[in-house]
Design a protein around this motif. Structure first.
Motif, PDB file in Angstrom:
ATOM      1  N   LEU A 209      15.194  13.264 -24.384  1.00  0.00           N
ATOM      2  CA  LEU A 209      14.351  14.116 -23.547  1.00  0.00           C
ATOM      3  C   LEU A 209      14.277  15.553 -24.024  1.00  0.00           C
ATOM      4  N   ILE A 210      14.790  15.837 -25.202  1.00  0.00           N
ATOM      5  CA  ILE A 210      14.593  17.156 -25.792  1.00  0.00           C
ATOM      6  C   ILE A 210      13.490  16.997 -26.825  1.00  0.00           C
ATOM      7  N   TYR A 211      12.458  17.798 -26.721  1.00  0.00           N
ATOM      8  CA  TYR A 211      11.295  17.561 -27.549  1.00  0.00           C
ATOM      9  C   TYR A 211      11.367  18.425 -28.792  1.00  0.00           C
ATOM     10  N   LEU A 212      11.967  17.836 -29.831  1.00  0.00           N
ATOM     11  CA  LEU A 212      12.253  18.608 -31.024  1.00  0.00           C
ATOM     12  C   LEU A 212      11.702  17.908 -32.235  1.00  0.00           C
ATOM     13  N   VAL A 213      10.694  18.461 -32.843  1.00  0.00           N
ATOM     14  CA  VAL A 213      10.242  17.984 -34.136  1.00  0.00           C
ATOM     15  C   VAL A 213       9.982  19.196 -34.987  1.00  0.00           C
ATOM     16  N   LEU A 214      10.587  19.241 -36.151  1.00  0.00           N
ATOM     17  CA  LEU A 214      10.449  20.393 -37.024  1.00  0.00           C
ATOM     18  C   LEU A 214       9.727  19.977 -38.277  1.00  0.00           C
ATOM     19  N   ALA A 215       8.935  20.827 -38.837  1.00  0.00           N
ATOM     20  CA  ALA A 215       8.426  20.580 -40.171  1.00  0.00           C
ATOM     21  C   ALA A 215       7.945  21.862 -40.791  1.00  0.00           C
ATOM     22  N   ALA A 216       8.395  22.108 -41.986  1.00  0.00           N
ATOM     23  CA  ALA A 216       7.858  23.212 -42.732  1.00  0.00           C
ATOM     24  C   ALA A 216       7.071  22.673 -43.901  1.00  0.00           C
ATOM     25  N   LEU A 217       6.823  21.378 -43.886  1.00  0.00           N
ATOM     26  CA  LEU A 217       6.233  20.724 -45.026  1.00  0.00           C
ATOM     27  C   LEU A 217       4.916  20.085 -44.636  1.00  0.00           C
ATOM     28  N   ALA A 218       3.998  19.987 -45.552  1.00  0.00           N
ATOM     29  CA  ALA A 218       2.801  19.195 -45.319  1.00  0.00           C
ATOM     30  C   ALA A 218       2.705  18.209 -46.459  1.00  0.00           C
ATOM     31  N   LEU A 219       2.640  16.912 -46.135  1.00  0.00           N
ATOM     32  CA  LEU A 219       2.571  15.890 -47.158  1.00  0.00           C
ATOM     33  C   LEU A 219       1.150  15.358 -47.221  1.00  0.00           C
TER      34      LEU A 219
ATOM     35  N   ASP B 144      13.421  15.096 -50.044  1.00  0.00           N
ATOM     36  CA  ASP B 144      13.556  15.908 -48.839  1.00  0.00           C
ATOM     37  C   ASP B 144      13.332  15.099 -47.560  1.00  0.00           C
ATOM     38  N   ASP B 145      13.880  15.614 -46.463  1.00  0.00           N
ATOM     39  CA  ASP B 145      13.676  15.043 -45.142  1.00  0.00           C
ATOM     40  C   ASP B 145      12.204  15.120 -44.760  1.00  0.00           C
ATOM     41  N   GLN B 146      11.774  14.239 -43.842  1.00  0.00           N
ATOM     42  CA  GLN B 146      10.394  14.225 -43.355  1.00  0.00           C
ATOM     43  C   GLN B 146      10.396  14.444 -41.846  1.00  0.00           C
ATOM     44  N   PRO B 147      10.541  15.685 -41.401  1.00  0.00           N
ATOM     45  CA  PRO B 147      10.731  15.945 -39.973  1.00  0.00           C
ATOM     46  C   PRO B 147       9.477  15.941 -39.121  1.00  0.00           C
ATOM     47  N   PHE B 148       8.330  15.594 -39.703  1.00  0.00           N
ATOM     48  CA  PHE B 148       7.095  15.592 -38.911  1.00  0.00           C
ATOM     49  C   PHE B 148       6.943  14.327 -38.075  1.00  0.00           C
ATOM     50  N   TRP B 149       7.793  13.302 -38.309  1.00  0.00           N
ATOM     51  CA  TRP B 149       7.753  12.110 -37.477  1.00  0.00           C
ATOM     52  C   TRP B 149       8.419  12.389 -36.135  1.00  0.00           C
TER      53      TRP B 149
ATOM     54  N   ILE C 249      24.208  14.992 -29.719  1.00  0.00           N
ATOM     55  CA  ILE C 249      23.465  15.698 -30.758  1.00  0.00           C
ATOM     56  C   ILE C 249      21.972  15.571 -30.478  1.00  0.00           C
ATOM     57  N   ILE C 250      21.218  16.593 -30.841  1.00  0.00           N
ATOM     58  CA  ILE C 250      19.759  16.574 -30.687  1.00  0.00           C
ATOM     59  C   ILE C 250      19.144  16.487 -32.076  1.00  0.00           C
ATOM     60  N   GLY C 251      19.531  15.491 -32.815  1.00  0.00           N
ATOM     61  CA  GLY C 251      18.902  15.164 -34.077  1.00  0.00           C
ATOM     62  C   GLY C 251      19.116  16.133 -35.214  1.00  0.00           C
ATOM     63  N   PHE C 252      18.541  15.810 -36.365  1.00  0.00           N
ATOM     64  CA  PHE C 252      18.591  16.632 -37.566  1.00  0.00           C
ATOM     65  C   PHE C 252      17.196  16.697 -38.184  1.00  0.00           C
ATOM     66  N   ASP C 253      16.788  17.891 -38.581  1.00  0.00           N
ATOM     67  CA  ASP C 253      15.553  18.074 -39.335  1.00  0.00           C
ATOM     68  C   ASP C 253      15.796  19.143 -40.384  1.00  0.00           C
ATOM     69  N   ALA C 254      15.310  18.928 -41.586  1.00  0.00           N
ATOM     70  CA  ALA C 254      15.666  19.805 -42.694  1.00  0.00           C
ATOM     71  C   ALA C 254      14.453  20.490 -43.292  1.00  0.00           C
ATOM     72  N   TYR C 255      14.686  21.723 -43.729  1.00  0.00           N
ATOM     73  CA  TYR C 255      13.651  22.551 -44.350  1.00  0.00           C
ATOM     74  C   TYR C 255      14.322  23.316 -45.483  1.00  0.00           C
TER      75      TYR C 255
END
Length: 374
Positions: free
Chosen positions: A6-16, A40-45, A204-210
């Motif tokens: 229920l924490i709405y977290l999606v990070l992305a500094a990348l565009a594929l 690299d991680d794909q945090p846009f999902w 934990i509230i996930g992992f997203d990498a940049y």
């Protein structure tokens, strides 16, 4: 990120950007220091999406079956190509991943996923893109109250697998949550602790990498039984240090996206910009959100926001947060979000993968998944 409890977290500094053709798909990045395809991680999902982009196309884990979506043919097929296989009816099928969790990572030519054994043990696996060459790499934890808990939120980024576990109870509901990383390069698969937090019912509230930054959140129950306090932090892979970004209530505080060495987050309906370089922070938008944060994804060009069962996605310009358009979504679809070319959703009631091509207009294309009956 997967959404995360229920924490709405999606990070992305990348565009594929995916390009079709007879050859393998190519993946191009737009991050400041350069996106590394297949590394690299794909945090846009979304954080619950069993989905990953590779040079072969888009892989999806649906009902313990591994599928590949080809953007050129617009078809989704199970990865098993064996002619002697009773597809989907046996664990011997290359596309069958019984007891595997619906989360996928891709690194250096292999898919990485986790499996819960009958004993409750959770293991990290590696497999070839065609579902063969499955290798059991290392034990991650145990889903057992005596030993503790395991978080299925994880990421693979630049040679490391990131995950978290909760230790056994010291006193009722008071535990220690630890985040780890495991090198995928040295063959030892030894865990290295990077973060620890104690409290009541931590998770934990996930992992997203940049680039060199791995972002994550950690929560503990507050003084009020209905209150959860969440803290968002980042791990610097170069220095090995963890820095806190913001802390607040889980319903109105969360990371939105990362871009150009800045992290954008929301707290109490306002939007802030945090500098990774110097730690400075400034409010850039007041009263932008409602009382609860939406699900958020960022594809490098636009920010996509939706509320559960709302039936629509609102697209915003990340520069000034102006509204650009609205995309209709089936209310019962499982929205996976996606990269700079596609949005994806699963319509499980009708066994359909819903595909929205951002380059071609405002309509969804339905593609049926499953094994063909012979």
């Amino acid at each position: 990120m997967r959404k995360k409890l229920l924490i709405y977290l999606v990070l992305a500094a990348l565009a594929l950007t995916a390009c079709g053709g007879d050859e393998k798909q190519t993946v191009t990045g737009k991050s400041e220091s350069g996106y590394n395809p297949g590394v690299d991680d794909q945090p846009f999902w979304s954080d619950t999406a069993g989905a990953v982009l590779t040079e072969y196309g888009y892989y999806f884990m649906i009902d313990e079956i591994l599928y590949l979506y080809d953007p050129q043919s617009r078809q989704i097929t199970p990865v098993c190509g064996r002619t002697d296989c009773a597809h989907g009816q046996t664990d011997e099928c290359n596309a069958s991943f019984s007891d595997f969790i619906d989360c996928l990572n891709y690194y250096n030519g292999y898919l990485y996923m986790i499996k819960q054994e009958m004993s409750g043990e959770v293991w990290l696996y590696r497999t070839a893109p065609d579902g063969s060459e499955r290798k059991k790499l290392c034990r991650l934890g145990l889903l057992d109250d005596d030993e503790g808990g395991f978080s299925f939120m994880n990421a693979v980024h630049r040679g490391y697998f990131y995950y978290a576990i909760v230790d056994s109870q010291k006193v009722p509901v008071y535990r220690t949550m630890s985040a780890y990383r495991i090198s995928l390069e040295d063959g030892k698969y030894e865990k290295e602790e990077i973060f620890q937090r104690e409290g009541t019912d931590p998770f934990i509230i996930g992992f997203d990498a940049y680039n060199d930054t791995v972002l994550f959140g950690s929560s503990v129950a507050g003084g009020n039984s209905d209150e959860t306090v969440t803290r968002y932090s980042f791990y610097d892979t170069a220095s090995g240090t963890v820095t806190d970004i913001v802390e607040g209530q889980d319903t109105d505080t969360g990371i939105l996206f990362a871009r150009d060495d800045n992290i954008y987050y929301a707290k109490e309906r306002d939007v802030f910009r945090y500098s990774i370089k110097d730690g400075s922070c400034e409010k850039i938008k007041e009263k932008f959100f409602g009382e609860e944060l939406p699900f958020v994804s960022f594809d490098g060009e636009n920010m996509y926001c939706t509320q559960m069962f709302s039936g629509e996605i609102t697209v915003f310009d990340p520069m000034d947060f102006s509204e650009k358009k609205t995309i209709r979504v089936g209310e019962k679809w499982d929205l996976l979000f996606g990269d700079s070319r596609f949005l994806f959703a699963i319509d499980s009631e009708n066994s359909l993968l819903q595909v929205y091509d951002k380059t071609k207009g405002d309509s969804w294309e339905s593609v049926r998944y499953g094994f063909e009956e012979e």
